[in-house]
Design a protein around this motif. Structure first.
Motif, short mmCIF file in Angstrom:
data_model
loop_
_atom_site.label_atom_id
_atom_site.label_comp_id
_atom_site.label_asym_id
_atom_site.label_seq_id
_atom_site.Cartn_x
_atom_site.Cartn_y
_atom_site.Cartn_z
N GLU A 18 -2.91 3.78 16.83
CA GLU A 18 -4.10 4.40 17.41
C GLU A 18 -4.51 5.64 16.65
N ASP A 19 -3.54 6.33 16.06
CA ASP A 19 -3.82 7.53 15.27
C ASP A 19 -4.25 7.18 13.85
N GLY A 20 -4.35 5.90 13.52
CA GLY A 20 -4.72 5.48 12.17
C GLY A 20 -3.56 5.51 11.19
N ARG A 21 -2.35 5.64 11.70
CA ARG A 21 -1.18 5.67 10.82
C ARG A 21 -0.69 4.26 10.52
N HIS A 22 -0.03 4.15 9.40
CA HIS A 22 0.55 2.88 8.97
C HIS A 22 2.04 2.91 9.24
N VAL A 23 2.58 1.78 9.66
CA VAL A 23 4.01 1.68 9.95
C VAL A 23 4.61 0.62 9.04
N SER A 76 16.07 -9.04 -0.81
CA SER A 76 16.15 -7.59 -0.71
C SER A 76 15.88 -7.00 -2.09
N PRO A 77 15.07 -5.94 -2.14
CA PRO A 77 14.40 -5.23 -1.05
C PRO A 77 13.11 -5.92 -0.63
N THR A 78 12.79 -5.81 0.65
CA THR A 78 11.55 -6.34 1.21
C THR A 78 10.90 -5.26 2.05
N LEU A 79 9.63 -5.01 1.78
CA LEU A 79 8.83 -4.06 2.56
C LEU A 79 7.89 -4.85 3.45
N ILE A 80 7.84 -4.49 4.72
CA ILE A 80 6.93 -5.13 5.67
C ILE A 80 5.97 -4.09 6.21
N ARG A 81 4.69 -4.42 6.18
CA ARG A 81 3.70 -3.58 6.87
C ARG A 81 3.61 -4.10 8.29
N LEU A 82 4.04 -3.29 9.24
CA LEU A 82 3.99 -3.67 10.65
C LEU A 82 2.63 -3.36 11.26
N LEU A 83 2.09 -2.22 10.90
CA LEU A 83 0.78 -1.79 11.38
C LEU A 83 0.04 -1.12 10.25
N PRO A 84 -1.23 -1.27 10.14
CA PRO A 84 -2.10 -2.07 10.99
C PRO A 84 -1.89 -3.56 10.72
N LEU A 85 -2.24 -4.35 11.70
CA LEU A 85 -2.17 -5.79 11.55
C LEU A 85 -3.25 -6.27 10.60
#
Length: 112
Positions: A18-23, A76-85
């Motif tokens: 909601e704050d526009g941050r990426h997870v 490995s290594p694997t990076l996943i963007r959880l948010l934003p969808l």
């Protein structure tokens, strides 16, 4: 190496979105030099491209087997963007910043 909880869909992730941050979640193998490079490269990348607008969790696969299984980690290594969808995934040491930016759906930097 930071090892925060690997809860998916937590309320803290929702508030960050909601704050526009990426997870992001980075799965690594603590015994691998490639994973060590990936941690450094990912931190440098996000500090440069999403300063103050991201959260990066670094999880050792051996210590977080269930989370890795739930996220369907096969390398490995694997990076996943959880948010934003939508969720996106990048495998490698994060050294190719243009490929990383493209895979994660980030806009190119403005030329100086």
């Amino acid at each position: 190496m930071t090892q925060p909880s690997a809860q998916q869909g937590s309320s803290s992730e929702a508030s960050l979105a909601e704050d526009g941050r990426h997870v992001y979640r980075l799965y690594v193998s603590s015994a691998s030099p490639v994973s060590s490079r990936a941690i450094v490269n990912a931190r440098v990348f996000f500090d440069a491209h999403l300063p103050g607008k991201h959260r990066l969790e670094v999880l050792d696969i051996a210590s977080h087997v269930e989370a890795a299984r739930g996220d369907q980690i096969v390398a490995s290594p694997t990076l996943i963007r959880l948010l934003p969808l939508p969720r996106r995934q990048f495998i490698g040491d994060m050294s190719n910043t243009e490929r990383l930016r493209s895979t994660l759906g980030l806009k190119p930097l403005d030329p100086v």
